[in-house]
Scaffold this active site. Structure first.
Site, PDB file in Angstrom:
ATOM      1  N   HIS A   1       0.854   9.103 -14.234  1.00  0.00           N
ATOM      2  CA  HIS A   1       0.805   8.249 -13.039  1.00  0.00           C
ATOM      3  C   HIS A   1       0.845   6.769 -13.430  1.00  0.00           C
ATOM      4  CE1 HIS A   1       0.414  11.660 -10.510  1.00  0.00           C
ATOM      5  NE2 HIS A   1      -0.822  11.982 -10.869  1.00  0.00           N
TER       6      HIS A   1
ATOM      7  N   ASP B   1       8.754  11.622  -8.106  1.00  0.00           N
ATOM      8  CA  ASP B   1       8.160  12.902  -8.518  1.00  0.00           C
ATOM      9  C   ASP B   1       8.299  13.126 -10.025  1.00  0.00           C
ATOM     10  OD1 ASP B   1       6.924  15.329  -8.242  1.00  0.00           O
ATOM     11  OD2 ASP B   1       8.685  16.377  -7.472  1.00  0.00           O
TER      12      ASP B   1
ATOM     13  N   LEU C   1      12.732  -8.824  -0.371  1.00  0.00           N
ATOM     14  CA  LEU C   1      12.708  -7.353  -0.349  1.00  0.00           C
ATOM     15  C   LEU C   1      11.506  -6.924   0.479  1.00  0.00           C
ATOM     16  CD1 LEU C   1      13.658  -4.538  -1.715  1.00  0.00           C
ATOM     17  CD2 LEU C   1      11.718  -4.882  -3.239  1.00  0.00           C
TER      18      LEU C   1
END
Ligand code: FPP
Length: 239
Positions: A29, A12, A123
């Site tokens: 972004h 955020d 991962l």
């Protein structure tokens, strides 16, 4: 030090990061994608096996059309540009959320990423896209109700375990740690089922400023927590 196998992040503050610099939200972004890249590289080095990131919520559709389109564009760019490197680094990509609600080209790209990397083990990067915790729970309840109605399942076979095994996150352990950046103190419909016993770490920094050091600090904070899962603290058991 106890390292969580699964860390989930609410990325955020991209908009505020951009605003503080007099830049358009898209720049925030974009910087957010860069922070995501760095985090994906750092996570396995810090002993994390599963990393879930909240990239687009089912509520984000209510943003201005241009921003929604920017976020869709960034996801496409991320998959197109980074998929080869992710694959090379042994990253398995999983996507959670309502894929039916996405444009066919995005669905195709996400499918390609999941298929190509399905055998990787360094991962697991779980991308929550068009994801909402309530929506996931409702879709799952509907799926199980359909199975019961068809006679494929008895209603008393619906348990916490079988429910979890039907969620988008099937096969993925619950996150032991959820991190949210930007100083907001809420879950915002993220992993509502899975985060039932997660430790929460809230950081004041905006997502684009999130670094390997922030992640390492959050892991240290986690290691100092005592997890009780509704039971008693070890020191109180004998009392
Ligand atoms: C929250 O910041 C962030 C989002 C809604 C999107 C998260 C997206 C990225 C990190 C980049 C996209 C990544 C991919 C892979 C598509 P905000 O815009 O709510 O920030 P604000 O609260 O400061 O306005």
């Amino acid at each position: 030090m106890t390292t969580p196998a699964h860390v989930a992040i609410i990325m955020d503050g991209n908009g505020r990061w951009a605003k503080a610099r007099g830049l358009p939200r898209l720049a925030g972004h974009r910087a957010g994608v860069e922070a995501l890249r760095k985090t994906v590289r750092a996570a396995p080095e810090l002993g994390i096996s599963y990393l879930t990131v909240y990239a687009f919520s089912s509520e984000n559709w209510s943003r201005p059309k241009s921003e929604v389109s920017d976020l869709m564009g960034l996801l496409k760019l991320f998959i197109r540009r980074d998929l080869a490197e992710l694959h090379q680094n042994g990253v398995r990509v999983r996507v959670i959320g309502d894929k039916e609600g996405l444009q066919p080209d995005i669905r195709g790209l996400l499918q390609e990423a999941e298929s190509l990397t399905a055998g990787n083990e360094a991962l697991t990067l779980v991308i929550a896209f068009n994801y909402g915790g309530r929506d996931e729970i409702v879709r799952t309840a509907r799926k199980l109700a359909d199975a019961v109605a068809r006679g494929d399942m008895a209603s008393d076979a619906i348990t916490a375990e079988s429910f979890a095994a039907s969620l988008d996150t099937k096969g993925i352990p619950d996150p032991e740690l959820v991190i949210r950046t930007s100083g907001e103190l809420r879950l915002s419909n993220f992993l509502l089922w899975q985060a039932a016993y997660s430790e929460l770490v809230f950081l004041p920094c905006y997502w684009p400023d999130f670094s390997r050091e922030h992640l390492a600090d959050a892991l240290r904070d986690f290691a100092g927590r005592e997890r009780r899962f509704g039971g008693l603290a070890a020191r109180d058991v004998a009392l």
